[in-house]
Design an enzyme around this catalytic site. Sequence first.
Site, short mmCIF file in Angstrom:
data_model
loop_
_atom_site.label_atom_id
_atom_site.label_comp_id
_atom_site.label_asym_id
_atom_site.label_seq_id
_atom_site.Cartn_x
_atom_site.Cartn_y
_atom_site.Cartn_z
N THR A 123 0.82 -1.22 0.00
CA THR A 123 0.00 0.00 0.00
C THR A 123 0.85 1.27 0.00
O THR A 123 1.95 1.27 0.55
CB THR A 123 -0.91 -0.02 1.25
N ASP A 124 0.28 2.34 -0.55
CA ASP A 124 0.96 3.65 -0.50
C ASP A 124 1.11 4.14 0.94
O ASP A 124 1.92 5.03 1.21
CB ASP A 124 0.20 4.69 -1.35
N GLU A 125 0.32 3.57 1.87
CA GLU A 125 0.36 4.06 3.25
C GLU A 125 1.70 3.81 3.92
O GLU A 125 2.02 4.42 4.94
CB GLU A 125 -0.78 3.46 4.07
N TYR A 137 -1.72 -0.25 11.15
CA TYR A 137 -1.94 -0.96 9.88
C TYR A 137 -0.75 -0.75 8.94
O TYR A 137 -0.15 -1.71 8.45
CB TYR A 137 -3.23 -0.46 9.20
N LYS A 194 2.12 -3.36 7.44
CA LYS A 194 2.33 -3.61 6.00
C LYS A 194 3.79 -3.34 5.64
O LYS A 194 4.39 -4.06 4.84
CB LYS A 194 1.41 -2.71 5.15
P1 NAD Z 1 -10.04 -7.06 2.50
O1 NAD Z 1 -10.04 -6.72 3.95
O2 NAD Z 1 -11.26 -6.83 1.69
O3 NAD Z 1 -9.62 -8.58 2.27
C1 NAD Z 1 -8.61 -9.20 3.00
C2 NAD Z 1 -8.73 -10.69 2.76
O4 NAD Z 1 -7.67 -11.35 3.49
C3 NAD Z 1 -10.04 -11.29 3.30
O5 NAD Z 1 -10.54 -12.22 2.37
C4 NAD Z 1 -9.64 -11.98 4.58
O6 NAD Z 1 -10.47 -13.08 4.92
C5 NAD Z 1 -8.23 -12.43 4.23
N1 NAD Z 1 -7.39 -12.64 5.42
C6 NAD Z 1 -7.25 -11.81 6.49
N2 NAD Z 1 -6.38 -12.34 7.38
C7 NAD Z 1 -5.96 -13.53 6.84
C8 NAD Z 1 -5.05 -14.51 7.25
N3 NAD Z 1 -4.42 -14.42 8.42
N4 NAD Z 1 -4.84 -15.59 6.45
C9 NAD Z 1 -5.51 -15.70 5.27
N5 NAD Z 1 -6.39 -14.81 4.84
C10 NAD Z 1 -6.61 -13.71 5.60
O7 NAD Z 1 -8.79 -6.26 1.91
P2 NAD Z 1 -8.53 -5.57 0.50
O8 NAD Z 1 -8.99 -4.17 0.58
O9 NAD Z 1 -9.02 -6.47 -0.55
O10 NAD Z 1 -6.94 -5.54 0.49
C11 NAD Z 1 -6.19 -6.63 -0.06
C12 NAD Z 1 -4.71 -6.29 0.01
O11 NAD Z 1 -4.45 -5.09 -0.72
C13 NAD Z 1 -4.18 -6.04 1.42
O12 NAD Z 1 -2.91 -6.60 1.52
C14 NAD Z 1 -4.12 -4.53 1.53
O13 NAD Z 1 -3.13 -4.14 2.44
C15 NAD Z 1 -3.77 -4.15 0.11
N6 NAD Z 1 -4.21 -2.82 -0.34
C16 NAD Z 1 -5.50 -2.43 -0.17
C17 NAD Z 1 -5.92 -1.19 -0.68
C18 NAD Z 1 -7.35 -0.69 -0.55
O14 NAD Z 1 -7.62 0.46 -0.87
N7 NAD Z 1 -8.29 -1.50 -0.12
C19 NAD Z 1 -5.00 -0.37 -1.37
C20 NAD Z 1 -3.68 -0.82 -1.52
C21 NAD Z 1 -3.31 -2.06 -1.02
O1 DAU Z 2 -4.20 4.01 0.56
C1 DAU Z 2 -4.41 2.63 0.52
C2 DAU Z 2 -5.21 2.21 1.74
O2 DAU Z 2 -6.53 2.67 1.53
C3 DAU Z 2 -5.20 0.70 1.97
O3 DAU Z 2 -3.89 0.28 2.24
C4 DAU Z 2 -6.13 0.35 3.14
O4 DAU Z 2 -6.20 -1.06 3.30
C5 DAU Z 2 -7.51 0.89 2.83
O5 DAU Z 2 -8.38 0.64 3.91
C6 DAU Z 2 -7.45 2.38 2.55
O6 DAU Z 2 -7.11 3.12 3.74
P1 DAU Z 2 -7.79 4.52 4.11
O7 DAU Z 2 -7.71 4.74 5.56
O8 DAU Z 2 -7.28 5.59 3.23
O9 DAU Z 2 -9.30 4.20 3.62
P2 DAU Z 2 -10.73 4.43 4.35
O10 DAU Z 2 -11.76 4.04 3.35
O11 DAU Z 2 -10.79 3.84 5.70
O12 DAU Z 2 -10.73 6.02 4.50
C7 DAU Z 2 -10.57 6.88 3.39
C8 DAU Z 2 -10.60 8.31 3.90
O13 DAU Z 2 -11.91 8.60 4.38
C9 DAU Z 2 -9.67 8.56 5.08
O14 DAU Z 2 -9.13 9.87 4.98
C10 DAU Z 2 -10.58 8.47 6.30
C11 DAU Z 2 -11.92 8.98 5.77
N1 DAU Z 2 -13.13 8.40 6.40
C12 DAU Z 2 -13.23 7.04 6.42
C13 DAU Z 2 -14.34 6.43 6.99
C14 DAU Z 2 -14.46 4.94 7.07
C15 DAU Z 2 -14.15 9.21 6.86
O15 DAU Z 2 -14.05 10.46 6.80
N2 DAU Z 2 -15.24 8.62 7.42
C16 DAU Z 2 -15.39 7.27 7.51
O16 DAU Z 2 -16.43 6.79 8.06
#
Ligand code: NAD
Ligand code: DAU
Length: 340
Positions: free
Chosen positions: A121-123, A145, A149
């Site tokens: 992730t960019d985070e 988190y 990562k």
């Molecule tokens: P998600 O929470 O929707 O899915 C995570 C999946 O991992 C689920 O199916 C869960 O059951 C599984 N899981 C959790 N713990 C586990 C374990 N111990 N063993 C096996 N499986 C397990 O997440 P997502 O948003 O699909 O993110 C997927 C990946 O992409 C993550 O690694 C996250 O850090 C990365 N990522 C997410 C975002 C975003 O915006 N959502 C952006 C950049 C990177």
């Molecule tokens: O940047 C990549 C990341 O994006 C991934 O690595 C993470 O897994 C994914 O969860 C996401 O993280 P963020 O914290 O950026 O996403 P989230 O959807 O939780 O929040 C997006 C923005 O919105 C953040 O600035 C917080 C704000 N927010 C979020 C929620 C849930 C609100 O203002 N209100 C809310 O209820």
Amino acid sequence: MKLLVCGGAGFIGSNFVRQRVQENGDDVVVLDKLTYAGRRENLEDLGDAVTLVRGAIEDPVKAREAIGDGVDAIVNFAAETHVDRSISGPDAFVETNVRGSLVLLEAAREREVPRYVQISTDEVYGSIEEGSFTEESPIVPSSPYSASKAGGDLLVQSYFHTYGLETVIARGSNNYGPYQYPEKLIPLMMLSALHDDNLLVYGDGLNVRNWLFVEDFGRGISHILAHGAPGEVYNVGGPTESTNLDVVNGILEHTGKDESLIKFIEDRKGHDRRYSLGSEKVKALGWSAQVGFEEGLERTLSWYRDNPSWWHPIVDSADFREYYERHYKRPLTWREAASR
Ligand code: NAD
Ligand code: DAU
């Protein structure tokens, strides 16, 4: 290819598996713990092309079972992913995102898996006021988190340098699209608007995120899987930077609801102000984002509108309700969903 996709029952993982099966004809084994965020239903339409092994990546026996007679590559999406949950309970994040990555890497080394792709992730770069992160930017994570990562990424790099395992890391920006668990900003705001409930915005709503449609991230990961150089990191950033307030206003416009639904609430602890991800390196591999934010938002909203049978069981579940009520300090009053 024969792929082991860890975390393939979650949001981005299941979209990636669908793309690989439908566009590449891959044979996929999914190893997934099926936490609150992982769902069998996310893969239901893919039939025999996908074998689901229920188990944790930090369990070496399950990891070996999932590799079976061997795979061409492991793509690891498995993670605890919600920043707010990491602030209230970081343990599971270290267990899965750090220790789980280590166990998978060790299994890949032992079984001589030819390629290992870590989804990151960019985070991990922290917050940036101006300009964009490159792959050379320092790793300065802010939340439990993102720290977990970053820990996973460093272990991946160590397996390349120490053992010569062919690793690559794909760092994505904020994804959105179908099948996203509604604890994240975009699906939560869409469902809140559809229920005429408040859209709860942290702080002043001016935090900036770099939005990437989930199918574009999948295509980027496929480019990196096929063409990424071993030991390298590739950023995959979305085409749009938006404040949370702009995103929320866009959702109100698309749903035809009024601005008065917006409610500002207490800010997230340690809230990163802005993410911006430079993606020149993956673009040089031939990737570019194909879905603009307006189109992606419309497609996402249509999907949630058309698939209440996907999200009703989630928003009716004890996990979701307890999480929502604890975190937002208010009851969830989505009666329509509750009555299903
Ligand atoms: P998600 O929470 O929707 O899915 C995570 C999946 O991992 C689920 O199916 C869960 O059951 C599984 N899981 C959790 N713990 C586990 C374990 N111990 N063993 C096996 N499986 C397990 O997440 P997502 O948003 O699909 O993110 C997927 C990946 O992409 C993550 O690694 C996250 O850090 C990365 N990522 C997410 C975002 C975003 O915006 N959502 C952006 C950049 C990177
Ligand atoms: O940047 C990549 C990341 O994006 C991934 O690595 C993470 O897994 C994914 O969860 C996401 O993280 P963020 O914290 O950026 O996403 P989230 O959807 O939780 O929040 C997006 C923005 O919105 C953040 O600035 C917080 C704000 N927010 C979020 C929620 C849930 C609100 O203002 N209100 C809310 O209820």
